[in-house]
Structures are given as structure tokens and as C-alpha cells.
Design a protein around this motif. Structure first.
Motif, PDB file in Angstrom:
ATOM      1  N   MET A  12       0.848  -1.193   0.000  1.00  0.00           N
ATOM      2  CA  MET A  12       0.000   0.000   0.000  1.00  0.00           C
ATOM      3  C   MET A  12       0.884   1.243   0.000  1.00  0.00           C
ATOM      4  N   VAL A  13       0.323   2.365  -0.393  1.00  0.00           N
ATOM      5  CA  VAL A  13       1.029   3.634  -0.359  1.00  0.00           C
ATOM      6  C   VAL A  13       0.705   4.317   0.957  1.00  0.00           C
ATOM      7  N   ARG A  14       1.747   4.782   1.634  1.00  0.00           N
ATOM      8  CA  ARG A  14       1.584   5.474   2.913  1.00  0.00           C
ATOM      9  C   ARG A  14       0.550   6.587   2.764  1.00  0.00           C
ATOM     10  N   GLY A  15      -0.418   6.625   3.694  1.00  0.00           N
ATOM     11  CA  GLY A  15      -1.425   7.679   3.698  1.00  0.00           C
ATOM     12  C   GLY A  15      -2.640   7.398   2.832  1.00  0.00           C
ATOM     13  N   ASP A  16      -2.674   6.264   2.127  1.00  0.00           N
ATOM     14  CA  ASP A  16      -3.843   5.897   1.329  1.00  0.00           C
ATOM     15  C   ASP A  16      -4.811   5.062   2.163  1.00  0.00           C
ATOM     16  N   THR A  17      -6.011   4.887   1.650  1.00  0.00           N
ATOM     17  CA  THR A  17      -6.968   3.957   2.233  1.00  0.00           C
ATOM     18  C   THR A  17      -6.598   2.555   1.762  1.00  0.00           C
ATOM     19  N   PHE A  18      -6.718   1.565   2.636  1.00  0.00           N
ATOM     20  CA  PHE A  18      -6.384   0.182   2.307  1.00  0.00           C
ATOM     21  C   PHE A  18      -7.485  -0.722   2.818  1.00  0.00           C
ATOM     22  N   TYR A  68      -9.540  -2.736   7.297  1.00  0.00           N
ATOM     23  CA  TYR A  68      -9.665  -1.444   6.647  1.00  0.00           C
ATOM     24  C   TYR A  68      -8.779  -0.429   7.366  1.00  0.00           C
ATOM     25  N   PRO A  99      -6.435   6.709   5.927  1.00  0.00           N
ATOM     26  CA  PRO A  99      -5.182   7.415   5.676  1.00  0.00           C
ATOM     27  C   PRO A  99      -4.428   7.803   6.948  1.00  0.00           C
ATOM     28  N   THR A 136      -1.708   5.332   8.546  1.00  0.00           N
ATOM     29  CA  THR A 136      -0.363   5.104   7.997  1.00  0.00           C
ATOM     30  C   THR A 136       0.368   6.379   7.574  1.00  0.00           C
ATOM     31  N   GLU A 137      -0.261   7.531   7.722  1.00  0.00           N
ATOM     32  CA  GLU A 137       0.336   8.755   7.184  1.00  0.00           C
ATOM     33  C   GLU A 137       1.689   9.111   7.807  1.00  0.00           C
ATOM     34  N   GLY A 171       5.871   4.932  -0.916  1.00  0.00           N
ATOM     35  CA  GLY A 171       5.618   6.367  -0.888  1.00  0.00           C
ATOM     36  C   GLY A 171       6.803   7.107  -0.314  1.00  0.00           C
TER      37      GLY A 171
END
Length: 122
Positions: free
Chosen positions: A12-18, A78, A81, A84-85, A117
Motif C-alpha cells: 500500500m502507499v503510505r497515507g492511502d486507504t487500504f 480497513y 489514511p 499510515t500517514e 511512498g
């Protein structure tokens, strides 16, 4: 109880929803029999740095029968953001434990989980 996650690694990309559906199987790998959490069950999920114990995971959460579900009624892991931001991109591990009453079973142990990210600012 089985939980097979198809992917070798998760990313996943840091700060995205997963979002990751967690289809529980009370059958075998050859014969899938869906299992849905009841009020005595829960899943504990941890995302850890290499060498970090589950109890001190960077991200820890619990999913019970009232948690978010996908369209098929499976529990949904779930991340928002904000979860993980501030994490540093890199290699982590994901573990999932199933608990029913006093019994605890590890369903997924140290699945590679990459956060990509840029580095957080502050």
C-alpha cells in the motif's frame, strides 16, 4: 480455521486507504466452507516492523462480528489514511490471529507487507 491470502506480499502507499477482505474458511484448502464471525469471535491484526513482536505492532486492530464487511459478508481489514500517514515506507509484516472464547489461533503469520511512498514530513 483457515485464512489464505492469495498474494505473496501485500503493498500500500503510505497515507492511502487500504481494504483487505478476510474470507474465513472452516473447511479445508480443497473444500472451502465459509465461516462468518459470531459474537464470541474476533480477529486481531498487527502490522509489525521486522523483528517487532505482535504485541508491540505499529498498527494493531481488532475486528469482531460488528466490524466492516465486504459484499460477501467477509470481515474487512480497513485502514484509513491517518493510520499510515506518519509511517516510514519500508518492509513490514502482517499477522492475523483468530480468537474464540479462550482459544487463539494464528491464521496468518508474518506475511510481507510493504508500505511505499515518500517519507513523512515531521
Amino acid at each position: 480455521m483457515l485464512l489464505d491470502i492469495d498474494k505473496v506480499t501485500l503493498e500500500m502507499v503510505r497515507g492511502d486507504t487500504f481494504a483487505l477482505p478476510l474470507p474465513l474458511n472452516m473447511g479445508t484448502r480443497e473444500e472451502f466452507i465459509p465461516y462468518y464471525l459470531n459474537c464470541n469471535d474476533c480477529l486481531y491484526i498487527g502490522i509489525m516492523k521486522p523483528g517487532q513482536p505482535f504485541e508491540h505492532a505499529e498498527i494493531r486492530c481488532m475486528i469482531d462480528c460488528n466490524g466492516i464487511k465486504d459484499d460477501f459478508g467477509n470481515p474487512l481489514f480497513y485502514l484509513m489514511p491517518k493510520d499510515t500517514e506518519r509511517m516510514t515506507p519500508g518492509k513490514y509484516y502482517l499477522s492475523i490471529k483468530y480468537s474464540s472464547g479462550r482459544d487463539v489461533t494464528t491464521l496468518v503469520d508474518h506475511k510481507m507487507f510493504f508500505i511505499t511512498g515518500s517519507n513523512p514530513c515531521c
